[in-house]
Scaffold this motif. Structure first.
Motif, PDB file in Angstrom:
ATOM      1  N   ASP A  60      -9.990  94.195 -10.678  1.00 60.65           N
ATOM      2  CA  ASP A  60      -8.534  94.233 -10.529  1.00 60.65           C
ATOM      3  C   ASP A  60      -8.136  93.316  -9.390  1.00 60.65           C
ATOM      4  O   ASP A  60      -8.505  93.550  -8.230  1.00 60.65           O
ATOM      5  N   LEU A  61      -7.396  92.275  -9.711  1.00 56.68           N
ATOM      6  CA  LEU A  61      -7.003  91.298  -8.699  1.00 56.68           C
ATOM      7  C   LEU A  61      -6.021  91.873  -7.683  1.00 56.68           C
ATOM      8  O   LEU A  61      -5.805  91.275  -6.628  1.00 56.68           O
ATOM      9  N   ARG A  62      -5.458  93.026  -7.985  1.00 54.86           N
ATOM     10  CA  ARG A  62      -4.532  93.654  -7.049  1.00 54.86           C
ATOM     11  C   ARG A  62      -5.247  94.492  -6.008  1.00 54.86           C
ATOM     12  O   ARG A  62      -4.631  94.974  -5.054  1.00 54.86           O
ATOM     13  N   ASP A  63      -6.557  94.677  -6.175  1.00 55.37           N
ATOM     14  CA  ASP A  63      -7.336  95.451  -5.213  1.00 55.37           C
ATOM     15  C   ASP A  63      -7.584  94.657  -3.939  1.00 55.37           C
ATOM     16  O   ASP A  63      -7.395  93.439  -3.893  1.00 55.37           O
ATOM     17  N   SER A  64      -8.048  95.347  -2.919  1.00 52.21           N
ATOM     18  CA  SER A  64      -8.426  94.699  -1.662  1.00 52.21           C
ATOM     19  C   SER A  64      -9.718  93.917  -1.869  1.00 52.21           C
ATOM     20  O   SER A  64     -10.459  94.160  -2.838  1.00 52.21           O
ATOM     21  N   PRO A  65     -10.042  92.958  -0.979  1.00 53.15           N
ATOM     22  CA  PRO A  65     -11.312  92.224  -1.103  1.00 53.15           C
ATOM     23  C   PRO A  65     -12.523  93.146  -1.170  1.00 53.15           C
ATOM     24  O   PRO A  65     -13.464  92.886  -1.939  1.00 53.15           O
TER      25      PRO A  65
END
Length: 406
Positions: A60-65
């Protein structure tokens, strides 16, 4: 008998063409060219497992690194996985699908192996699996990483990327590669540059020369030698002691890490390749990262037609196509190696140079890419090189945010 061949026989799907293609994949261990053998070997194992259930890798690109890195690690920590099965990669929060997304994942995986994972292992913001200087990387001596099976994960990542033609892990110490593929530590060529700990390097380096050690130097060497169950230095054993200390600093402290990395590789078809084709090892684990050359990149590009054709739109006239193509040529010719690398990742999904790249001049606001088809689409509205260069740099620097968000 390989599963694909059994399937064809059972359902009478084979033909002369099918059989010829299938058996042509079996000659990867006799091909003279090692680079062709690597590609043929990967194709061979992918074809064997082509009919099996695909692996699903999600991020999920919306997650944190840290959350995104943990998604990668969790995928490769799964036991009893056949890594040659088909692969479906999905980017949550992004509309992109297809081969370009797979490339994005493998590029990310290999980049994380080199630069570190954004996960707090042992009070570090970024956890690096390999330490030292490029060309002399050795596994981290952290016991916590071994207990967490992180080098098993690294071996699976490297082997999985090999299967799909992904980037290679460059920069490993030749001594580590020697031991990784069955060589004895005592026969490895170890240099001071292979020692990642600068304090240890500074402590043992005086033993290499012939000058008399100062009291401070002698005390430091004795303390280190005693901690590793080695005798104190004398005039007769200083060269022998230097080699023993250096060998332990580079390889002795990371024997478990190398063994675990080997286990991960053995779970993937890359191990079949390196055991039958030792000449492929330098290509799979290059000493230095291969930098993209502007001249080579330009030779691989198929440029838009510059004749008048049937397009009567003034904004995409012959002069417009020539102008925009010229801006891109100028950018590539003057780009730094890191900029070229980011451009290739934006263009194709990873930094590997394909056999052909395409450029299209279109109506639009910003440059975009169809990574599955290696197609770069550049808007025709640019009237100066500076405006093109500024926006193009901004776009290629956004590869970590995915595709549909560009």
């Amino acid at each position: 008998m390989p599963k694909l061949f059994k399937y064809c026989v059972k359902f009478k799907l084979f033909s002369v063409t099918t059989l010829t293609y299938f058996f042509s994949l079996l000659d990867w261990y006799t091909i003279c060219d090692a680079s062709k053998a690597i590609s043929r070997c990967a194709d061979h194992f992918l074809q064997i497992h082509a009919m099996e259930n695909p692996l699903l890798l999600k991020m999920d690109l919306r997650d944190s690194p840290a959350e995104k890195d943990m998604a990668l690690i969790s995928f490769y920590k799964r036991p009893n996985v056949q890594w040659a099965c088909p692969l479906n990669c999905r980017l949550e929060g992004d509309v992109a699908v297809g081969l370009g997304v797979n490339r994005f994942f493998f590029s990310t995986v290999l980049e994380k192996l080199k630069s570190g994972f954004s996960i707090n292992f042992g009070n570090y913001i970024v956890t690096r699996l390999f330490e030292g200087e490029p060309g002399h990387w050795v596994p981290s001596a952290s016991h916590f990483l071994v207990e967490s099976d992180m080098f098993l994960v690294a071996g699976r990542m490297i082997g999985h990327a090999f299967l799909h033609g992904g980037p290679r892990l460059s920069g490993l110490s030749p001594a580590v590669i020697h031991v990784l593929f069955g060589g004895s530590p005592e026969t490895a060529t170890v240099t001071l540059e292979d020692c990642p700990d600068l304090d240890i390097r500074e402590t043992i380096s005086p033993l290499e020369g012939e000058s008399r050690l100062s009291d401070t130097q002698m005390e430091r060497v004795q303390s280190l030698a005693y901690s590793w169950d080695l005798p104190c230095p004398t005039e007769n054993n200083r060269k022998w002691l230097f080699e023993k200390l250096l060998l332990h600093a580079v390889l002795g402290r990371v024997a478990r890490q190398i063994k675990q990395l080997r286990r991960g590789l053995k779970e993937t078809p890359i191990w079949s390749l390196v055991t039958r084709r030792p000449d492929a090892v330098p290509l799979l684990f290059p000493r230095e990262e291969a930098f993209l050359c502007p001249e080579v990149v330009l030779q691989h590009i198929t440029w838009p037609e510059t004749d008048d054709g049937s397009d009567e739109d003034d904004d995409c006239s012959k002069e417009t196509r020539c102008r925009i193509s010229g801006y891109l040529k100028q950018f590539i010719a003057n780009a730094t190696p890191p900029e070229l690398k980011e451009m290739m990742k934006f263009w194709t999904g990873w930094e590997n140079l394909p056999s052909s790249l395409s450029v299209d001049i279109v109506h639009g606001k910003y440059p975009t890419a169809a990574t599955c088809y290696e197609m770069l689409r550049i808007p025709c509205h640019y009237r100066s090189y500076k405006s093109f260069s500024d926006e193009f740099l901004a776009c290629i620097s956004s590869t970590q945010t995915g595709f549909g968000l560009l």
